[in-house]
Design a protein around this motif. Structure first.
Motif: not given
Ligand code: PLP
Length: 406
Positions: A108, A182-183, A180, A203-204, A155, A213-214, A87, A339, A82-84, A151, A201
């Motif tokens: 986030y 992700t966006f 980060d 996942t997005k 977010n 999730v990844a 991180i 997202l 997952s992203g978490m 980020e 993340s």
């Molecule tokens: N970083 C950002 C900017 C996110 O929006 C999110 C999840 O919404 C995460 C990290 C965490 O990712 P994950 O849900 O894949 O653990």
């Protein structure tokens, strides 16, 4: 255009075991050795190319890691469940007890909660600051600071970080800048701008199908190997390992990331521009009115646009809820967090993805109750989407008159 990420991903050519056009999926948790000595050497980290156990690495995870390293232009990348997972592993690898983190306050909610609450157990303090105020960033650094964290596009407020400037500050203090991204995958090449470690993340947008999730860490080979170290690697020892089947499906989806990002950006710019003209409170980095517009422009890989996220402030949480429910009934998208899906997703961050952030702090950072975060989908007819959305806004009295409907 600064970094040819999409081309670098396309250059990666893998064949399956039987000449398949996709790499074979490694369907094993453990791997045999022809000699006991090689197994011992692998544990010691001395045998490149040998697989030991899939929590450490697997061929499918390594393929996906290569594609992510190509995306960010880093030497290497590790994938996570997952992203978490990504991180938290980075933070735990870089920080010891009593250390400090300097972090953007608009991040986030899960990352915020991890830093603010969970890290208390290790007496690791985070200074949450306005990342756009470089003076404050520099002043917050102490001899115990182990990283600057932000980020690229935040977010949910869509603040834009000045990665080049933050990287200079980080280098001056000999600490890593962790971003980060992700966006804004493809639009912003965070590592090329100076980030030492880029987290995602997956996942997005990168996976794009909202079916798993990844996460990923893109960094130097040295740091990626540290995370995997059998003795003290946070990736290896926390064990948030991505399953090989998922790694294989994410890699296939990455092949179309460049097309998807362009369409997400095009559609979001269309809606943001029109809603702004209609007099709504829209935040989108692609609008000249956005405080980070010029900075985004200076940092971006132009062809991918300003990304697929925008926010609308409709004044109150009641109005926000009514609007989201109506839009879902009209099949404009889903009332859902997350997202980067083909379909538009919308949620009110104050009561969902940022609810970990206390009310007073939400107010201080400008996160109001009526704020709706939109991840705009891949709609083929975005003008039609606009007209249906506008009808909803008029029906609820959020828009007072049918202004300039084109
Ligand atoms: N970083 C950002 C900017 C996110 O929006 C999110 C999840 O919404 C995460 C990290 C965490 O990712 P994950 O849900 O894949 O653990």
């Amino acid at each position: 255009m600064k970094h040819k990420s999409a081309e670098k991903i396309q250059e990666l050519q893998y064949f399956g075991e039987f000449g398949g056009v996709n790499p074979s999926i490694s369907d094993s948790s453990t791997y045999t050795f022809l000699s006991a000595k090689t197994m011992f050497d692998t544990f010691e980290g001395n045998t490149e190319g040998c697989y030991l156990y899939s929590r450490h690495s697997s061929p499918s995870n390594l393929y996906l890691g290569e594609a992510l390293a190509a995306l960010e232009g880093t030497e290497a990348a590790n994938v996570f469940a997952s992203g978490m997972g990504a991180i938290s592993a980075v933070i735990m690898q870089l920080c010891d007890a009593d250390d400090h983190i300097v972090s953007s306050r608009t991040i986030y909610g899960g990352t915020y909660a991890f830093m603010k609450n969970f890290l208390k157990k290790f007496k690791i303090d985070t200074y949450f600051i306005d990342i756009t105020n470089l003076e404050v960033v520099e002043k917050s650094i102490t001899p115990k600071t182990k990283m600057i964290y932000c980020e690229a596009v935040s977010n949910p407020l869509l603040e834009v970080a000045n990665i080049e400037a933050l990287s200079k500050i980080a280098k001056k203090h000999n600490i890593p800048l962790v971003v980060d991204n992700t966006f804004s995958p493809l639009s912003i090449s965070a590592a090329q701008l100076g980030a030492d470690i880029v987290v995602h993340s997956l996942t997005k947008f990168i996976n794009g199908t909202s079916d798993c999730v990844a996460g990923a860490v893109c960094a130097s080979t040295e740091f990626c190997l540290q995370l995997k170290d059998v003795n003290d690697g946070a990736g290896m020892l926390f064990g948030s390992t991505l399953d090989s089947l998922r790694a294989a499906s994410i890699l296939k989806n990455m092949r179309t990331l460049h097309i998807r990002i362009k369409k997400h950006s095009e559609n979001t710019l269309y809606l943001a521009t029109h809603f702004e003209k209609d007099g709504l409170k829209v935040v989108y980095p692609g609008l000249a009115s956005h405080s980070g517009h010029d900075l985004f422009k200076a940092q971006m890989n132009t062809e991918y646009g300003y990304g697929g996220l925008m926010t609308l402030d409709v004044g109150s949480s009641e109005k926000a809820n009514e609007l989201m429910e109506m839009m879902q009934r009209e099949n404009l998208g889903y009332l859902a967090v997350s997202l980067g899906f083909y379909k538009t997703l919308f949620s009110a961050p104050g009561s969902s993805t940022s609810s970990e952030i206390p009310m007073e702090e939400q107010e201080e950072m400008g996160l109001s109750n009526g704020l709706i975060r939109f991840s705009i989908g891949l709609d083929n007819d975005i003008h039609h989407t606009y007209t249906v959305m506008k009808k909803c806004l008029l029906k609820l009295g959020i828009l007072k008159k049918d202004s300039a409907m084109i």
